[in-house]
Design an enzyme around this catalytic site. Structure first.
Site, PDB file in Angstrom:
ATOM      1  N   GLU A  26     -33.814 -22.466  -3.731  1.00 38.79           N
ATOM      2  CA  GLU A  26     -34.191 -21.087  -4.043  1.00 38.79           C
ATOM      3  C   GLU A  26     -33.039 -20.147  -3.675  1.00 38.79           C
ATOM      4  OE1 GLU A  26     -37.869 -20.061  -2.138  1.00 38.79           O
ATOM      5  OE2 GLU A  26     -37.837 -17.987  -2.842  1.00 38.79           O
ATOM      6  N   ASN A  71     -40.708 -17.798  -3.840  1.00 39.26           N
ATOM      7  CA  ASN A  71     -41.122 -16.394  -3.806  1.00 39.26           C
ATOM      8  C   ASN A  71     -40.105 -15.493  -4.501  1.00 39.26           C
ATOM      9  OD1 ASN A  71     -43.293 -17.284  -2.316  1.00 39.26           O
ATOM     10  ND2 ASN A  71     -42.434 -16.692  -0.333  1.00 39.26           N
ATOM     11  N   ASN A 171     -44.814 -18.731  -9.436  1.00 42.54           N
ATOM     12  CA  ASN A 171     -44.837 -19.409  -8.138  1.00 42.54           C
ATOM     13  C   ASN A 171     -45.908 -18.802  -7.247  1.00 42.54           C
ATOM     14  OD1 ASN A 171     -43.514 -21.015  -5.851  1.00 42.54           O
ATOM     15  ND2 ASN A 171     -43.391 -18.930  -5.035  1.00 42.54           N
ATOM     16  N   GLU A 172     -46.737 -19.664  -6.655  1.00 42.46           N
ATOM     17  CA  GLU A 172     -47.721 -19.260  -5.641  1.00 42.46           C
ATOM     18  C   GLU A 172     -48.399 -17.925  -5.962  1.00 42.46           C
ATOM     19  OE1 GLU A 172     -45.950 -19.513  -1.701  1.00 42.46           O
ATOM     20  OE2 GLU A 172     -45.910 -21.691  -1.800  1.00 42.46           O
ATOM     21  N   TYR A 243     -46.602 -27.362   3.730  1.00 39.82           N
ATOM     22  CA  TYR A 243     -45.591 -27.457   4.785  1.00 39.82           C
ATOM     23  C   TYR A 243     -46.290 -27.910   6.066  1.00 39.82           C
ATOM     24  CZ  TYR A 243     -42.415 -25.060   1.606  1.00 39.82           C
ATOM     25  OH  TYR A 243     -41.621 -24.746   0.539  1.00 39.82           O
ATOM     26  N   GLU A 291     -43.471 -28.277  -3.692  1.00 34.78           N
ATOM     27  CA  GLU A 291     -42.877 -27.837  -2.405  1.00 34.78           C
ATOM     28  C   GLU A 291     -43.518 -28.649  -1.296  1.00 34.78           C
ATOM     29  OE1 GLU A 291     -42.493 -23.666  -1.483  1.00 34.78           O
ATOM     30  OE2 GLU A 291     -42.200 -23.159  -3.600  1.00 34.78           O
ATOM     31  N   GLN A 351     -36.499 -27.386   1.128  1.00 37.81           N
ATOM     32  CA  GLN A 351     -35.594 -27.213   0.007  1.00 37.81           C
ATOM     33  C   GLN A 351     -34.439 -28.201   0.157  1.00 37.81           C
ATOM     34  OE1 GLN A 351     -34.752 -23.100  -0.862  1.00 37.81           O
ATOM     35  NE2 GLN A 351     -36.832 -22.434  -0.408  1.00 37.81           N
TER      36      GLN A 351
END
Ligand code: AHR
Length: 499
Positions: A26, A71, A171-172, A243, A291, A351
């Site tokens: 990102e 994000n 995204n999200e 995560y 992710e 990442q």
């Protein structure tokens, strides 16, 4: 402890999609700037990309990479990153309170990805923007010539289209932290309309719609149901993000989060199946776990820092120092992805460089591999082909996130004349005395055994110390049709058998 296990040549789970070992990078922190790209660094190539970092990336044999966010993408104008570099605007990146110089955009990133041999998986902004901008982006990237956007790309020196197949629809989008957060219906409708437009431009596109930001979101898993209600027939994958942390320093509970992840995957499969039945749909939707990683070591400090800082450019952010415990955890998580490869087709480590990453690059200094680089590399190199079922009969433990967790975590793959076993002994103190029977594999013999063991759980690597790395293992042998031997407590083994 004694552990019996068995594999059978005919008991297959699924062909593994190579993209199970994809990655994510990102525009945030030092992932791009002073991560993969640092003009002026002694290792920089003619484009400003670091050759030392690129080589470490190449060695991972990554099939695909998700870009540019995260994000970041939810307020990103992709056009800011094209054309002469000196004309590109500096913008405020609202996601990470940073300045974005736009010196790397789609064409620079494509040059880097081509150089390291990775396919691009691009995300469009469905936060602050919508169908029209997404459509223009795809036209710029994928249309051959003769239109405004494709000819603009050609005028930027890129004659041939990139033919990118994998596209993430935002995204999200459930996250309150997201620019342009939406509810499930609103987002599902936007994703559906965007999917239809993108497929007109790239008929064989593979489209990924956003699932929940994680399984702790209050709207999970109703979000997935609501989104798929609107777009099931027009998408190919739904994304999962997760995560992991171990702030309480409870190692067995940390390892148990792999079983929790299995439940997360299973629940989403349930939602997908429900929606397929409800819609009488012909198409399948699979899981794109785009992710995943350990993220907790510096999380609190980072969030204090970035909320108060004054829009720095490429600041240090999420630069987690991964320890041996994290490497064992990642090995188990990758095993879970192999065991779920009938439904999880794509998964992206989040990442790749500097930001929650297996590779670190000091600004002006050295690049180095963290502990988690190795299980990721070993799975990517050898976890290909067909996943096999493994039955394991051994001692188990209960912890707060799961019950009946096997101390020995095992996955197996079969590729041509090689069977690979991935074994993690999660027991804190006891060796595993393994007897694994192999049915249907005549004359099997051990051709390679790599092991990670014997480190303090909190030990980490650094620019001058890469002690946490695999080394040649020993003590496993095949007698008749059984692989036997002892696996030390807290150890990871990759055993390759010629069959
Ligand atoms: O990977 C870091 C961030 O985590 C990503 O930008 C976002 O998608 C997730 O919340």
């Amino acid at each position: 402890m004694r552990v019996s296990a068995a594999i059978h040549r005919a008991f297959e789970i699924s062909k593994i999609d190579d993209r199970l070992y994809a990655a994510f990078i990102e525009h945030m922190g030092r992932a791009i700037y002073s991560g993969i790209y640092e003009p002026g660094h002694p290792e920089a190539d003619g484009h400003g990309f670091r050759k030392d970092v690129a080589q470490m990336v190449r060695d991972l044999k990554i099939p695909a990479i998700r870009y540019p966010g995260g994000n970041f993408v939810s307020a990103y104008n992709w056009e800011d990153g094209i054309g002469p570099k000196e004309d590109r605007p500096v913008r405020l990146d609202l996601a990470w309170r940073s300045k974005e110089s736009n010196q790397v955009g789609i064409n620079e990133f494509a040059t880097w990805a081509g150089d390291v041999g990775i396919d691009m998986m691009l995300a469009v902004n469905l936060g602050s923007r919508g169908i029209s901008d997404a459509r223009n982006f795809v036209e710029y990237v994928n249309h051959p010539s003769g239109t405004y956007w494709s000819d603009l790309r050609r005028s930027h020196g890129v004659e041939k289209p990139y033919n990118v197949k994998m596209w993430c629809l935002g995204n999200e989008m459930d996250g309150p932290w997201q620019i342009g957060q939406k509810d499930a219906t609103e987002y599902g409708q936007l994703a559906n309309q965007t999917a239809k437009a993108l497929r007109q431009l790239t008929p064989d596109a593979e489209l990924i719609v956003c699932g929940s930001s994680n399984d702790e979101m209050p709207t999970y898993p109703e979000w997935e149901r609501g989104v798929l209600e609107e777009c099931y027939e027009n998408v190919d994958y739904i994304s999962l993000h997760k995560y992991f942390g171990n702030s309480s320093r409870d190692t067995l509970n940390f390892f148990g989060k792999v079983e929790e992840t299995g439940r997360y995957i299973q629940s989403i499969i349930g939602v997908i199946d429900f929606m397929k039945a409800k819609k009488r749909a012909k198409n399948d939707v699979y899981i794109c776990f785009d992710e995943w990683n350990v993220w907790y070591h510096k999380r609190e400090q980072d969030s204090k820092n970035w909320k108060s800082w004054d829009w720095p450019e490429a600041p240090e952010l999420l630069e987690e120092d991964y320890n041996f415990e994290d490497a064992l955890f990642i090995a188990c998580l990758l095993n879970e992805f192999i065991r779920r490869s009938d439904q999880v087709k794509i998964a992206c480590i989040a990442q790749l460089v500097n930001v929650i990453a297996p590779i670190r690059a000091d600004k002006g200094g050295k690049a180095w591999r963290q502990s988690i680089y190795w299980p990721y590399q070993l799975a990517s190199l050898y976890g290909r082909g067909t996943a096999l079922r493994v039955s394991v009969d051994g001692p188990t433990y209960d912890c707060s996130v799961a019950d009946d967790v096997q101390y020995l975590d095992v996955a197996a793959t079969h590729d041509g004349d090689i069977v690979t076993l991935f074994l993690v002994n999660r027991h804190l103190t006891e060796a595993a005395d393994l007897r694994l029977s192999l049915t249907g594999f005549e004359n099997a013999r051990v051709v390679e055994h790599q092991v990670m063991e014997g480190h303090d759980l909190r030990a980490t690597n650094g620019p001058d110390n890469e002690a946490i790395a695999p080394r040649k293992g020993s003590g496993l042998a095949i007698e008749d049709v059984t692989l036997g031997g002892s696996l030390a407590p807290l150890s990871y083994h990759v055993v390759r058998l010629s069959v």
